[in-house]
Write an enzyme that holds these catalytic residues in place. Structure first.
Site, PDB file in Angstrom:
ATOM      1  N   ASP A 241       0.933  -1.247   0.024  1.00  0.00           N
ATOM      2  CA  ASP A 241       0.044   0.117   0.144  1.00  0.00           C
ATOM      3  C   ASP A 241       0.611   1.167   0.044  1.00  0.00           C
ATOM      4  OD1 ASP A 241      -2.082   1.628  -0.021  1.00  0.00           O
ATOM      5  OD2 ASP A 241      -3.167   0.623   1.659  1.00  0.00           O
TER       6      ASP A 241
HETATM    7  C1  BGC Z   1      -5.197   3.246   0.008  1.00  0.00           C
HETATM    8  C2  BGC Z   1      -5.193   1.904  -1.012  1.00  0.00           C
HETATM    9  C3  BGC Z   1      -5.360   2.656  -2.318  1.00  0.00           C
HETATM   10  C4  BGC Z   1      -3.950   3.402  -2.485  1.00  0.00           C
HETATM   11  C5  BGC Z   1      -3.634   4.081  -3.827  1.00  0.00           C
HETATM   12  C6  BGC Z   1      -3.944   4.121  -0.114  1.00  0.00           C
HETATM   13  O1  BGC Z   1      -3.752   5.219   0.785  1.00  0.00           O
HETATM   14  O2  BGC Z   1      -5.033   2.381   1.239  1.00  0.00           O
HETATM   15  O3  BGC Z   1      -6.605   1.592  -0.826  1.00  0.00           O
HETATM   16  O4  BGC Z   1      -5.359   1.943  -3.346  1.00  0.00           O
HETATM   17  O5  BGC Z   1      -3.751   4.229  -1.365  1.00  0.00           O
HETATM   18  O6  BGC Z   1      -4.434   5.029  -3.981  1.00  0.00           O
END
Ligand code: BGC
Length: 744
Positions: A282
């Site tokens: 993530d």
């Molecule tokens: C979130 C994810 C997301 C990623 C990309 C993160 O802050 O937890 O769910 O896919 O950002 O935008």
């Protein structure tokens, strides 16, 4: 001269290698990977393991140079389709090895056509419809040259304070597995390299939804048995459905951050489930292991994440920056890098990115196509849950003389779209107000927003709203939570209606007219005070682009509600965690009133609150219809079930009301004694039946031995003999009960 010749040869080679056939035939992915890997420098390999948010931080020229040099394997959230196409051309034709980029984007509940938030979608209990919606999202996404989306979110959520419950598929592992797998199938289609398919990403692996206190990103403690029985099945189902990628979560799980978690990533995902796609971290999660206190510095973070099996690093650049020196010093085995490159290239080949034509800008008709809008409307309709309908107030008659449409969420395009819409456009949204006006004609609809938004505390707009209510035959009151109050980093300590909404409902009640509350929200709210003033309550979540027509049709009887809750609704935040599949304890409450009015609690010393009943406001699985359903005649094919065998359980469901309607029939079991305590109920299966007035259908389920298994203290999946209760039920709190014995 020699240098010039070399340069031209290099150029020729680079053009040549950009041609797909050099890496073998599309059918033979592994040897194509071998051919390519053999030619890659360490820098190019580490580039493949890196995902950039280039669109946010780097200039166009910088990104082009980077891509030409093979600096990035993936770029995420780049907004502009032409920029994406130009960069892919650079990657394919100007980089040394011609390895395509994989473009990722968050398409969580729709691309341009916005579907209800996932929690709303789950209330449809309709995997096929959810699959279709995901496929439309993929079609619109792929048309724009995006190859990969960070969905579905498969985190089990038992805590409505957590803002990301909006993105979840609820609290139950069986339902989340069915719907999550459907989303994967919808996004990826029949074949990953189809022009309307995108790679799915099962996230956030794992345990993220169990954040302590419902606070986003917070620590999670989940014993292995619970992890395997409740938190992992939806991920296993997504893997089985072919999810091309996984995302490692932000949280630490039992002391080890998920993005450095060997147990989750190597033991369970790769070894036990046989996953052969790639894992992306993530956002910045590799580097955040330093703040977790799990990595001493960026080098340590890189080593721990890659060793654990995070193949691609999102945002932070520790792999690229820190691993070369370590590898040169012989302190890190390049084989681990190769393995991750393999995983990433495998997905790129499967997606056909080496051969996939760069799409021309899609025609306007590729977005919001009639079938997309129809599915969006159907899903918004099936997602809505009727929580109360006293005196059968709903459906309202279309010949009603006048309705008052009141509240901050009756005509709020942005809020209606929900928490995660990168590409949805407010202009596309059809609001309830617009749809009701269209249905009844503008003269019969009086509109008064009363509050600017759900957090507004000013009562300045109350007077015209009360006036509108007084002059109407019924009040449609649209309250709830605006879009920005749920989703990532939007945890709330209170689940009450924000702003002056409670006061608004009190005020409107003074008109003495029948009131329908339509709640738009990203989570279960506690709104019993407001509900007490209303004859009817329809919980519509954030229903997306077509939420308006869906709600109007439901209110005026062109559609009949069939949605059922997929999370327990607490009476107050103080009851959290509250979920239907809890254990019984040694002192379960006896079910009387929980309120203490005397010195001695009337319920005795049981597991309960002295100031509130134990049960939820609305239980998991609950939802009303405009018709009524009677359950009768529970039958089991046998009083016992041998190991490896199966048992048929059936019941008759009768539509005892006056309208045709759909009912979601649920199958639950409980094992009464085992080597570990077992939940008081567990959903095992469900079926939707549609019945005409007076019609009866026999609904039949087959329980298999496998469906009764659980993980024992040693983490092994076991079936233990003993007595079981079984229910065929309209929700998790009621139903027809039988019993059988599981024998060895
Ligand atoms: C979130 C994810 C997301 C990623 C990309 C993160 O802050 O937890 O769910 O896919 O950002 O935008």
């Amino acid at each position: 001269m020699r240098i010039q010749v070399l340069a031209s040869i290099t150029l020729l080679v680079s053009i040549f290698v950009a041609m797909p056939s050099l890496y073998g035939s599309p059918a033979d992915v592994e040897s194509r990977i071998d051919a390519l890997l053999a030619r890659m420098t360490l820098q190019e390999k580490l580039g493949q393991l890196s995902q950039s948010t280039a669109g946010y931080t780097r200039s166009d020229a910088q990104i082009r140079n980077d891509v030409r040099a093979g600096r990035w394997g993936s770029i995420m959230n780049l907004r502009d389709a032409q920029q994406r196409a130009a960069l892919q051309r650079v990657a394919l034709h100007e980089s040394r090895l011609g390895i395509p980029l994989i473009f990722g984007r968050d398409v969580i509940h729709g691309y341009r056509t916005v579907f209800p938030i996932p929690l709303g979608q789950s209330a449809s209990w309709d995997p096929e419809l959810v699959r279709k919606a995901a496929h439309i999202a993929a079609r619109e996404t792929a048309a724009e040259g995006i190859h990969w989306t960070f969905a579905p979110m498969l985190d089990i959520a038992r805590d409505p304070r957590w803002g990301r419950i909006a993105e979840s598929l609820g609290e139950d592992p069986v339902l989340a597995s069915a719907l999550g797998a459907a989303m994967v199938r919808g996004l990826q289609g029949d074949s990953l390299d189809a022009p309307d398919a995108v790679a799915a990403c099962a996230k956030h692996y794992a345990g993220y939804g169990a954040a302590e206190g419902g606070r986003d990103y917070n620590t999670t403690w989940i014993p292995e048995t619970l992890l395997r029985d409740v938190y992992l099945p939806s991920f296993a189902a997504a893997e089985k459905a072919g999810a091309a990628t996984f995302m490692s979560a932000f949280n630490d799980l039992n002391g080890v951050p998920a993005s450095g978690n060997v147990f989750l990533l190597r033991q369970v995902l790769r070894k036990e489930w046989g996953f052969d796609g790639f894992v992306v971290s993530d956002w910045n999660a590799v580097e955040e292991m330093i703040k977790h206190g799990y990595a001493a510095d960026s080098t340590d973070a890189a080593v721990k994440s890659l060793r654990a099996g995070v193949d691609m690093e999102m945002v932070s650049t520790d792999y690229y920056d820190d691993l070369p020196a370590l590898i040169a010093a012989g302190k890190f085995d390049v084989k681990l890098v190769d393995e991750s490159v393999r995983n990433i290239l495998r997905v790129k080949f499967r997606l056909g990115l080496f051969e996939r034509p760069i799409p021309a800008p899609p025609p306007a008709s590729a977005m919001l196509a009639p079938d997309a809008l129809a599915i969006a409307q159907r899903l918004a309709t099936e997602s809505a849950v009727l929580l109360r309908n006293e005196g059968s107030l709903l459906p309202l008659s279309k010949s009603i003389a006048k309705v008052a449409v009141i509240g901050p969420l009756a005509d709020s395009r942005v809020d209606q779209m929900g928490c995660w819409v990168a590409d949805g456009q407010p202009g596309d949204v059809r609001t309830p107000l617009a749809a009701i006006r269209e249905m009844l004609g503008p003269d019969r609809v009086a509109y008064a927003p009363a509050l600017k938004n759900s957090r507004d505390n000013s009562q300045a707009g109350f007077a015209p709203a009360l006036e509108a209510a007084r002059n109407a035959d019924a009040v449609l009151l649209f309250i709830g939570e605006e879009q920005s109050l749920s989703g990532e980093a939007r945890s709330r300590a209170s689940l009450d209606l924000p702003g002056a909404q409670d006061q608004l409902v009190d005020e409107i009640a003074k008109a003495g007219k029948p009131v329908v509350l339509i709640v738009l929200a990203g989570r279960p709210l506690t709104f019993s005070k407001a509900a007490a003033h209303a004859e009817a309550v329809l919980y519509a979540w954030h229903p997306g682009t077509m939420g308006g027509p869906a709600i109007a049709n439901l209110l005026f009887g062109d559609a009949v509600p069939s949605g059922k809750l997929t999370v327990s609704f607490p009476r107050t935040a103080g009851q959290i965690p509250i979920y239907y599949n809890h254990m019984n304890t040694g002192r379960p409450p006896r079910g009387g009133s929980g309120r203490i009015s005397e010195r001695v609690a009337p319920e005795g010393d049981t597991s309960r609150y002295i100031d509130l009943d134990n049960g939820p406001e609305y239980p998991f699985g609950y939802g009303l219809s405009y018709t009524t359903f009677q359950y009768s005649n529970l039958k089991l094919s046998s009083a016992s079930m041998a190991k490896g065998g199966a048992l048929t359980v059936s019941a008759d469901v009768t539509n005892s009301g006056k309208l045709e309607g759909g009912e979601i029939v649920q199958l639950y079991t409980r094992q009464l004694a085992a080597s570990l305590t077992r939940p008081v109920r567990e959903l095992k299966d469900f079926q939707r039946v549609t019945l005409k007035p007076g019609e009866t259908k026999t609904v039949q389920f087959t329980l298999s031995t496998a469906s009764l298994a659980f993980h024992n203290e040693r983490g092994e999946l076991v079936n233990e003999p003993g007595m079981f209760q079984v229910w065929i039920a309209p929700d998790s709190a009621r139903g027809l009960r039988g019993e059988f014995k599981a024998i060895d």
